[in-house]
Design a protein around this motif. Structure first.
Motif, short mmCIF file in Angstrom:
data_model
loop_
_atom_site.label_atom_id
_atom_site.label_comp_id
_atom_site.label_asym_id
_atom_site.label_seq_id
_atom_site.Cartn_x
_atom_site.Cartn_y
_atom_site.Cartn_z
N HIS A 82 6.22 9.67 -13.46
CA HIS A 82 5.52 10.71 -12.76
C HIS A 82 5.25 10.19 -11.24
N VAL A 83 5.40 11.15 -10.48
CA VAL A 83 4.95 10.72 -9.02
C VAL A 83 3.91 11.74 -8.49
N VAL A 84 3.41 11.09 -7.19
CA VAL A 84 2.42 11.85 -6.62
C VAL A 84 2.69 12.03 -5.35
N VAL A 85 2.86 13.37 -4.87
CA VAL A 85 3.17 13.50 -3.37
C VAL A 85 1.72 13.89 -2.77
N HIS A 86 1.56 13.35 -1.73
CA HIS A 86 0.06 13.50 -1.10
C HIS A 86 0.24 14.38 0.09
N THR A 87 -0.97 15.02 0.27
CA THR A 87 -1.19 15.74 1.56
C THR A 87 -0.21 17.05 1.54
N VAL A 88 -0.49 17.62 0.43
CA VAL A 88 0.67 18.99 0.50
C VAL A 88 -0.22 20.36 0.58
N GLY A 89 -1.64 20.17 0.84
CA GLY A 89 -2.48 21.41 0.47
C GLY A 89 -2.12 22.53 1.34
N ALA A 90 -1.55 22.49 2.72
CA ALA A 90 -1.23 23.43 3.74
C ALA A 90 0.14 24.16 3.62
N TYR A 91 0.48 25.33 3.68
CA TYR A 91 1.34 26.04 3.78
C TYR A 91 2.32 25.94 2.48
N ASN A 92 2.37 25.00 1.66
CA ASN A 92 3.15 24.93 0.55
C ASN A 92 3.04 26.06 -0.37
N MET A 93 1.78 26.25 -0.70
CA MET A 93 1.58 27.07 -1.55
C MET A 93 1.54 28.70 -1.20
N THR A 94 2.09 28.79 0.11
CA THR A 94 2.33 30.27 0.91
C THR A 94 3.56 30.31 0.92
N PHE A 129 -9.18 12.40 -12.65
CA PHE A 129 -8.27 13.03 -13.85
C PHE A 129 -6.93 12.16 -13.75
N ALA A 130 -6.66 11.91 -14.85
CA ALA A 130 -5.42 10.97 -15.07
C ALA A 130 -4.03 12.02 -14.95
N VAL A 131 -3.14 11.37 -14.09
CA VAL A 131 -1.99 12.18 -13.69
C VAL A 131 -1.22 12.48 -14.97
N LYS A 132 -1.15 11.82 -15.69
CA LYS A 132 -0.21 11.89 -16.98
C LYS A 132 -0.92 13.25 -17.67
N ALA A 168 3.04 7.14 -10.02
CA ALA A 168 1.86 7.30 -10.92
C ALA A 168 1.53 6.39 -11.80
N GLN A 169 2.41 5.36 -12.09
CA GLN A 169 1.86 4.32 -13.07
C GLN A 169 2.20 2.93 -12.53
N THR A 199 0.85 -1.35 0.03
CA THR A 199 -0.15 0.02 0.14
C THR A 199 0.77 1.35 0.02
N GLU A 200 2.17 1.23 0.36
CA GLU A 200 2.95 2.47 0.76
C GLU A 200 3.30 2.66 -0.72
N TYR A 201 3.53 1.84 -1.74
CA TYR A 201 3.77 2.32 -3.06
C TYR A 201 2.89 2.05 -4.19
N ALA A 202 1.53 1.75 -3.43
CA ALA A 202 0.42 1.67 -4.74
C ALA A 202 0.28 2.78 -5.56
N PRO A 203 0.30 2.46 -6.79
CA PRO A 203 0.44 3.46 -7.87
C PRO A 203 -1.07 4.76 -7.55
N THR A 204 -0.67 5.78 -7.65
CA THR A 204 -1.84 6.68 -7.75
C THR A 204 -1.82 7.26 -9.21
N SER A 205 -2.82 6.66 -10.14
CA SER A 205 -2.59 7.17 -11.60
C SER A 205 -3.75 8.21 -11.87
N HIS A 206 -4.44 8.22 -11.07
CA HIS A 206 -5.69 9.19 -11.18
C HIS A 206 -6.02 9.95 -9.76
N ILE A 207 -6.51 11.25 -9.96
CA ILE A 207 -6.99 12.15 -8.78
C ILE A 207 -8.36 12.66 -9.19
#
Lengths: 84, 458, 348
Positions: free
Chosen positions: B392-404, B37-40, B355-356, B26-34
Motif C-alpha cells: 500500500h501507498v499513501v498519497v498526501h495532500t489530495v483533499g482539494a479538487y480531486n473529489m470534484t 487509523f491503520a492504512v491497511k 504504508a509499511q 523523510t521523503e519516503y518515511a512510511p505512513t502506516s497510520h492516519i
C-alpha cells in the motif's frame, strides 16, 4: 549466469567494474546473489538458498531474481550478453 | 534459524550529480497510520483505492485560518468554496464551523440549499447562471456576484419582472503583478470597466450593490499580490462611498491561497516555500485597514478559501498492481489509482509514502496509474523503497479538487471515508458501481437484442 | 597566542573549472590567526574535489540536495552535529541558502552558528526584482522588464532599442541585435528555464566585481573590488586583479548601509566608459574568488566566523591593490576506496 571475473564486490554494497570504470550500489540481498554468481552457483542453487533464508515465497523470488538478472545484464556486468 | 525479512534485490548505477540518498529518508518515511487509523485496516474495510479525509485536520486548519484573520481584522467571514470539495459531509463540517457557502453553478447552489444553508449566506459566483438560477438566488436574497454586462442587464430585467431588488456585487479583475492575469472573469479595474459597471448599477436603481469581489488566481504564492488586490477593491469601495454616499457591506477577496503541495517544476518542496495563512492574512488585512475607511464603515471581509483549507486533510490510499522494468532499465510501478481519480497529479508532484516499514534502500521509480493511456502517470520520478505487488501507498495532500474533478473513465470512482474525531471511520460517499453509471442510460427498443445475446440464451 | 579551536562546516566543495566558494573559504579559515579550525565538508556529490583534499577538509558528509526540503537537511545536520559538534556553518550555494536561512534559528538553538542574510534581504535582490532593488537603495541598474509572451518582443525596440539582453529567470543571458534574434533567444531560454523572460538594457563597459561582508547593522566590514583579467570559455574568472576603486567602494557602503546586509556578498557591476556603474547582480554569499581578499589583507571568512559567534568586528581599513589571483586546476589522485566510502556510507 556468469558475472565478469574482475568485478569488485565490497561488503558495503559497492560494486566496481574495472573494465568500464562504472560503479554501482546493491542492497545486501543483491550483494549475496552477485557473490553466489561469482562463485559459480547456479540460478537454481540461489533460488533455493533465498527461499530457505528469507520470509518469502517461490513465486516472488522467481520474479525478482529474473528482474535482478536482467538488470545485471543491462548494466553490462555479465561475461557475455545472454539473450533470454 | 529464523528467516530474514525479504527485500527485493536491487542494483543501481552510482550516478553523480543526482540526488544522493543521505538524509533524504523523510521523503519516503512510511505512513502506516492516519489519525490513529491503520492504512491497511482502512483498505481492508473500504477497498483500494480509497480517499480518506481527516475531520480533525479540516477543523484545525479552518480554525487556524479564522484565527489568522480575526486577530488582525474585526469582521471576517469565510464561505466554503463548494467546487473544491462538495461532498455534503465535508460541506457540513465547514457549515458547523460557521462558514457560508460559495457556489458557481445552479447545481452547487441547490446543494447548498439542501445542506440547509440560508439563502443570504450563499454567495453565487461564476459566469454561467441560468434564468432559473438567478430567480432562485433573487428569491432567496443570495448575494449574486455579477461576472459580465449581459448578466447585469438580465438581472435588471428579472428584478423588474419579479419586482424584487436583488443583492449584487461585482467581480473585478485587476493587475496584481502576477502572471497570468485572470482577466476573463468580471470587470477590469485598470481600464475603468469596473467603474462603468458600478455606475450602471447605482444609476439603474434596480439592483442593491452590497459588495465588491475579486479572485486573482489559483495556487498563489505571493501574499503581496493579495495586498495589491485588497487595496484596489478598497479603493472602489471608498470611491462608491464618495460618489454615491453608499457604504458597501463587504469586500470579498475570493480564494486562491496555495496549499502545501509541490508544483511540478518547482525546485524546493511546497511544505518549505508556500506562504502561511498568517502571511496572506497580514497582507490583506493591512491593505484594507490602511486604505482609509472610517472605523464604522470597515467592510466585512469575506474569504472563499478552498484549497488551503482542505488539501492537507485529504489522502488517497492505494495499492501496487504490478511492477515492471522499462526498456531503459527504469523501474515502474503500476498503481490501482491514476489520473482518473487523482486529477491533481497533472500539476503537482504529490508526496507519496509507502504504508509499511522498509529498509533504507530505494530505487527511482515511475509511478503509473491503471488506465490504458500513456498520460496516466502519477509521478514521473519518485524515490521509493522496493514495493511489492499489493503493497500500500499513501498519497498526501489530495483533499482539494480531486473529489470534484475525478472522472468515471474505465474504472469506477472509489469510496470516500471521513476519519471522525469520534474515533470512527465514516463512509461519506460509497464507491460507484455499474448501476450508478448505467442509471441514466436509456436503451431504445430496437437495440435491446442482438444475435450474440440470442445465441447466448440458447 | 593560543588560537581558539573551532569546528566549521562548509559547503561548496566543487572546486572544479567553474568553482564553488567552499575551498577558498576553507583556505581563508585555515589562514586565520585567531582560530584553529577543524573543517567539516558538506557535499552533494561524491565527486566534489574538496572531499578528497584532506589537508583542507578534515571530514566530509554528504547532505541532501536542497530540493529534498528543510526537514531532510535538518535531520542530516542533526546527525552530523551529534558526532562533530559544529560551531559555525557556512553555506556557499545560492540554491541552498533559502533552506539555511529558514533553519538558522533552529540550528542556533542546537549550537550551530551562522551569519546569513535575512530572508527579506535574500529575496529582494533576486534577479527579477533588481530594478526595484536598485531604486530602493539608489543604485543604477540596467533597465529591465519581465515578459511572458513572444508577442511582447515587438514592443521592445521602442523601450530598449537594440542590442538588448535576453535573460532566463535563473540562468542564461544572450545579447540580441534584432527582434528576430530576440525571439530566437526567447524561445530557447523559455524551453529551458520557463517564463518569465527578463529583457535587459545592454550596457557596454568593463565588468568589475566586489567581494564584501556586512555586519547586519549597516556597516561594511570589508570589501575588495576586482576586475577579471582573463576569463575561461565559460565566462568564469581565470585570473583577476584587486583594484583601487573608491566609487565602487562607496556604492558597496551605501548598499550595506541601506539594506543592512548580513554576511558575505558579491556585487557584479558594469563600469561604463563614462565611469557610470550599473549593478548586474548581487550574489548572497562569498564569490569563488574570495581568497583574493585574504591575499590582499582582508580575511572576510574569518570575520564572518567572528560575527557568527556574536563578536564585534571592526571594519578593515585597507587592502593591497594590485594583488592578483591566477587559478589553476590540479589532478588529485584518489583511491577508489575513498570514492566507495563517500558513495556508500555518505561520509569520508
Amino acid at each position: 549466469m556468469k558475472i565478469l571475473k574482475n568485478i569488485a564486490l565490497s561488503d558495503t554494497g559497492f560494486v566496481f567494474n574495472p573494465s568500464t570504470g562504472d560503479s554501482f550500489s546493491v542492497n545486501p540481498i543483491g550483494l549475496s546473489i552477485l557473490k553466489d554468481f561469482k562463485d559459480g552457483k547456479s540460478e537454481a542453487d540461489i533460488k533455493k538458498r533465498l527461499l530457505s533464508e528469507y520470509q518469502t515465497d517461490r513465486e516472488t523470488i522467481e520474479k525478482d531474481l529474473y528482474d535482478f538478472m536482467k538488470m545485471i545484464e543491462q548494466l553490462h556486468l555479465t561475461e557475455y550478453h545472454e539473450q533470454a | 534459524m529464523k528467516k530474514q525479512l525479504y527485500e527485493r534485490p536491487l542494483i543501481q548505477r552510482i550516478n553523480t550529480g543526482l540526488m544522493n540518498k543521505f538524509g533524504t529518508k523523510t521523503e519516503y518515511a512510511p505512513t502506516s497510520h492516519i489519525d490513529g487509523f491503520a492504512v491497511k485496516d482502512l483498505i481492508k474495510e473500504f477497498g483500494s483505492p480509497v480517499f480518506v479525509l481527516s475531520e480533525q485536520t479540516i477543523r484545525n486548519t479552518y480554525r487556524e485560518a479564522v484565527r489568522a484573520f480575526k486577530t488582525r481584522y474585526p469582521r471576517v467571514q469565510f464561505a466554503w468554496s463548494y467546487k473544491t470539495n462538495y461532498i455534503n459531509a465535508v460541506c457540513n463540517i465547514f457549515h458547523q464551523e460557521g462558514s457560508w457557502a460559495e457556489v458557481v453553478s445552479g447545481f452547487e447552489y441547490q446543494k447548498a440549499i439542501n445542506n440547509g444553508v440560508p439563502g443570504h449566506n450563499i454567495i453565487f459566483n461564476g459566469p454561467d447562471k441560468t434564468d432559473e438560477d438567478l430567480r432562485a438566488a433573487i428569491t432567496n436574497n443570495s448575494p449574486i456576484h455579477i461576472d459580465h454586462l449581459d448578466e447585469l442587464y438580465r438581472l435588471t430585467e428579472l428584478a423588474e419582472e419579479m419586482n424584487k431588488r436583488p443583492n449584487v456585487a461585482i467581480r473585478v479583475n485587476m493587475d496584481t503583478g502576477i502572471y497570468p492575469m485572470w482577466d476573463r472573469f468580471g470587470f477590469n479595474y485598470e481600464n475603468g470597466q469596473a467603474w462603468d459597471a458600478i455606475n450602471k448599477i447605482m444609476l439603474g436603481e434596480r439592483l442593491e450593490l452590497i459588495g465588491v469581489h475579486c479572485h486573482i488566481g489559483t495556487f498563489m504564492l505571493s501574499p503581496q499580490a493579495y495586498a495589491t488586490a485588497a487595496f484596489k477593491l478598497s479603493d472602489l469601495a471608498l470611491g462608491i462611498k464618495k460618489k454615491y454616499n453608499k457604504t458597501l457591506q463587504y469586500i470579498d477577496m475570493g480564494g486562491g491561497f496555495a496549499s502545501k503541495n509541490t508544483l511540478k517544476g518547482s525546485y524546493l518542496p511546497g511544505t518549505d516555500t508556500v506562504p502561511t495563512i498568517d502571511q496572506f492574512a497580514e497582507a490583506i488585512t493591512t491593505a484594507i485597514l490602511n486604505a482609509g475607511f472610517i472605523e464604522k464603515d470597515l467592510p466585512l471581509l469575506i474569504l472563499e478559501t478552498g484549497r488551503a483549507l482542505i488539501d492537507e486533510a485529504g489522502y488517497l490510499l492505494g495499492s501496487v498492481i504490478a511492477n515492471k522494468r522499462l526498456s531503459d532499465g527504469r523501474r515502474a510501478s503500476i498503481m490501482d489509482f491514476g489520473v482518473n481519480i487523482l486529477f491533481t497529479a497533472f500539476w503537482y508532484d504529490h508526496k507519496i509514502s509507502p504504508a509499511q516499514e522498509f529498509s533504507s534502500y530505494t530505487e527511482d521509480t515511475v509511478m503509473y496509474g491503471p488506465l490504458c493511456m500513456n498520460i496516466d502517470v502519477v509521478r514521473s520520478n519518485v524515490t521509493l523503497p522496493p514495493l511489492k505487488k499489493d503493497d500500500h501507498v499513501v498519497v498526501h495532500t489530495v483533499g482539494a479538487y480531486n473529489m470534484t474533478q475525478w472522472m468515471q473513465f474505465i474504472a469506477m470512482r472509489p469510496s470516500v471515508v471521513l476519519l471522525g474525531i469520534d474515533g470512527k471511520a465514516h463512509l461519506i460517499r460509497s464507491k460507484e458501481g455499474l448501476e450508478n453509471i448505467e442509471m441514466n442510460e436509456v436503451m431504445p427498443e430496437f437495440l435491446k437484442n442482438h444475435q450474440l445475446s440470442v445465441a447466448n440464451a440458447k | 597566542m593560543n588560537k581558539r579551536k573551532l569546528t566549521i562546516a562548509v559547503t561548496g566543495l566543487n572546486n572544479i573549472d567553474s568553482p564553488g566558494p567552499g575551498i577558498p573559504v576553507i583556505r581563508a579559515l585555515k589562514d586565520s590567526t585567531k582560530f584553529d579550525v577543524r573543517i567539516i565538508g558538506l557535499s552533494y556529490d561524491a565527486l566534489e574535489p574538496g572531499i578528497y583534499m584532506h589537508d583542507l577538509v578534515d571530514k566530509t558528509y554528504q547532505i541532501p540536495l536542497p530540493s529534498a526540503g528543510q526537514q531532510s537537511l535538518l535531520t542530516r545536520l542533526t546527525y552530523i552535529h551529534n558526532t562533530e559538534k559544529i560551531d559555525v556553518i557556512i553555506p556557499n550555494f545560492d540554491a541552498e541558502l533559502y533552506n539555511f536561512i529558514k533553519l538558522q534559528d533552529t540550528l542556533k538553538e542546537m549550537g550551530i552558528h551562522s551569519f546569513l542574510p535575512t530572508l527579506n534581504q535574500f529575496e529582494e535582490r533576486q534577479k527579477w526584482s533588481l530594478p526595484e532593488f536598485g531604486s530602493k537603495y539608489g543604485i543604477e541598474v540596467p533597465k529591465s522588464k519581465m515578459i511572458h509572451s513572444i508577442a511582447e518582443v515587438h514592443t521592445l525596440a521602442y523601450e530598449f532599442g537594440y542590442p538588448l539582453v535576453v535573460k532566463g529567470k535563473f540562468y542564461d543571458a544572450s545579447v540580441a541585435y534584432s527582434p528576430d534574434q530576440a525571439m530566437g533567444y526567447f524561445n530557447k531560454i523559455n524551453s529551458k528555464w520557463g517564463l518569465p523572460i527578463i529583457i535587459q538594457q545592454y550596457t557596454q563597459g568593463t565588468e568589475v566585481n566586489l567581494t564584501g561582508i556586512g555586519d547586519g547593522k549597516g556597516n561594511l566590514i570589508g570589501a575588495v573590488p576586482m576586475r577579471k583579467t582573463y576569463i575561461t570559455d565559460k565566462g568564469k574568472a581565470w585570473a583577476g586583479v584587486a583594484l583601487e576603486d573608491p566609487k565602487l567602494m562607496d556604492i558597496a557602503k551605501q548598499l550595506v548601509k541601506g539594506n543592512k546586509w548580513r554576511g558575505g556578498f558579491e556585487l557584479e557591476m558594469i563600469r561604463t566608459t563614462k565611469n557610470e556603474y550599473y549593478l548586474i547582480e548581487i550574489n548572497p554569499r562569498f564569490p569563488a574568488w574570495v581568497y583574493l581578499a585574504v591575499g590582499s589583507g582582508q580575511n572576510h571568512p574569518e570575520a564572518l566566523v567572528q560575527m557568527a559567534l556574536g563578536e564585534n568586528v571592526a571594519p578593515f581599513e585597507s587592502y593591497a591593490s594590485g594583488k592578483m589571483f591566477v587559478r589553476y586546476s590540479y589532478d588529485q589522485i584518489v583511491d577508489l576506496k575513498e570514492f566507495e566510502t563517500i558513495s556508500t556510507m555518505g561520509e569520508l
